[in-house]
Design a protein around this motif. Structure first.
Motif: not given
Length: 442
Positions: A363, A368, A373, A392-393, A403, A405
């Motif tokens: 994690r 953001d 990524l 991804q949240r 964020v 990930l």
């Protein structure tokens, strides 16, 4: 019961929850216990800091010693129960004096056994005294007896389990209520499942004490607490619990010990001992262990998988294990405390985990912005880590636009994940250190 045989005379050091639990158990089940022991079990002397405190048990029949070490010197004491606690200091002094005097020692002190078990076993071998510590691991669960006796004909391949009830209570409450770590810990403290200072529990040290003891017994090794790699549960968040559930797992703090074949031409086996939060598949026996429960799995080459499960702490379970040891001593059932004679215990090398293969949940908490990524996946690619799935949240605006990930890796060498994280170290894209939770293999 042979009425001609004199009683087993007991000195009890420590009149807290455990010590008073022993007194209550002996009173409540005396006829049954003595029938199974073949002789009377009689407490003759006790020791505690405060003689006058009301503990809810009748102490009038016992001699009182303000210095617990004096119990080892009494002519009317055959075996001493150490229930005072502490890895060093008075408890260790009492243990050494008791064994040095040739008297049996029964203890629930996991820290003392983990740190000083080898020296105590050597002292016991020199004097011919018995050393027993069933209550030091997993409370009332007879896992030490199971390994030392029930599975004695087997070569043990792996020992692992949930060894701390406080952590298990916290994680399963987070799982069932959605609470974050701090709230679940506060609840555990209110209910008495966690100490006011819970550091030993939540940082994994308590579980590591127990794992070191189990590994020594299971693998015929010298106790090596300093060889246990320890990670606690303080970094596990409600989001991790939720992600794990979505992936078909629960999170548990698991201690694992296994043994490699001799490496590097040394002729010695290599032992790997680790305590860390793991993702546990829902169909695994440990996934259903909830609340302040302990569970230990041992895998033998002929017996297969053995599961020991039950209450891992508390007055009743711990007293039960202590009195079970007393019954063995009353019967004359003595033997090496760590399964093998102390001179035959092996000084095992510490195994290098880098070559071990497995799957991991990783994690990241990241900023953001575009390209994050790609940066992370490039590091994984360059280190040879294959990604199985990725989630991804976003988080609330008040979090600063961070964020979460999370990814699950395909099976691969552990050193590759370590290399990937090293490549990302210091990256401005990461707002906190990544969390790596291994997926427990079946």
């Amino acid at each position: 019961m042979n009425g001609a045989q004199r009683p087993l005379r007991i000195g009890l050091a420590g009149l807290g929850t455990v010590g008073c639990g022993v007194i209550r158990l002996l009173d409540a089940n005396r006829a049954l216990i003595e029938a199974r022991a073949g002789r009377q079990l009689q407490i003759t002397a006790v020791s505690a800091r405060d003689r006058t405190r009301d503990r809810g048990v009748d102490l009038s029949a016992f001699a009182f010693e303000s210095d617990m070490t004096a119990l080892a010197e009494r002519d009317d004491v055959d075996v001493v129960i150490e229930a005072a606690g502490g890895s060093d200091g008075p408890a260790l002094e009492l243990a050494g004096a008791t064994l040095g005097a040739g008297k049996g020692l029964v203890t629930a002190n996991k820290a003392m056994v983990a740190h000083h078990g080898l020296e105590l076993a050597e002292r016991a071998a020199q004097s011919g005294a018995a050393l027993r510590f069933e209550a030091a691991v997993a409370g009332g669960i007879p896992v030490i007896k199971g390994l030392r006796e029930g599975a004695a004909a087997n070569s043990i391949d792996r020992i692992y389990g949930i060894l701390n009830g406080t952590c298990n209570y916290i994680l399963t409450r987070m799982e069932s209520t959605g609470a974050d770590f701090a709230d679940a810990l506060a609840e555990a403290q209110e209910l008495g499942f966690a100490e006011a200072d819970p550091s030993f529990d939540i940082e994994g040290v308590d579980a590591a004490h127990k794992l070191a003891i189990l590994a020594a017994i299971g693998f015929g090794a010298k106790v090596d607490f300093n060889g246990v790699a320890i990670s606690g549960i303080t970094q596990v968040s409600a989001a991790d619990i939720s992600q794990a559930k979505a992936l078909g797992f629960v999170i548990r703090l698991v201690g694992v010990a296994d043994c490699d074949d001799p490496q590097n031409g040394t002729g010695r086996s290599a032992l790997l001992q680790r305590v860390r939060p793991c993702l546990v598949p829902l169909d695994h026996p440990l996934a259903n262990v909830s609340g302040p429960t302990n569970a230990v799995v041992a895998e033998g080459n002929f017996v297969g998988r053995l599961l020991f499960q039950g209450a891992g702490a508390g007055a009743g379970p711990t007293a039960s294990a202590i009195v079970a040891d007393l019954i063995d001593l009353a019967r004359g059932d003595a033997g090496p405390p760590f399964s093998l004679p102390v001179a035959e215990l092996e000084a095992m090398d510490r195994a290098d985990p880098g070559g071990r293969t497995g799957r991991d949940y990783i994690r990241f908490t990241v900023t953001d912005r575009p390209g994050v990524l790609a940066e992370i996946t490039a590091a994984m690619r360059d280190a040879g880590v294959s990604i199985e799935s990725l989630i991804q949240r976003g988080r609330a605006k008040e979090s600063g636009g961070e964020v979460l990930l999370a990814m699950v890796t395909h099976e691969g060498p552990e050193r590759c994940v370590a290399e990937a994280l090293a490549l990302l170290e210091g990256s401005p894209s990461l707002t906190s250190a990544p969390l790596v939770l291994p997926i427990l293999r079946d």
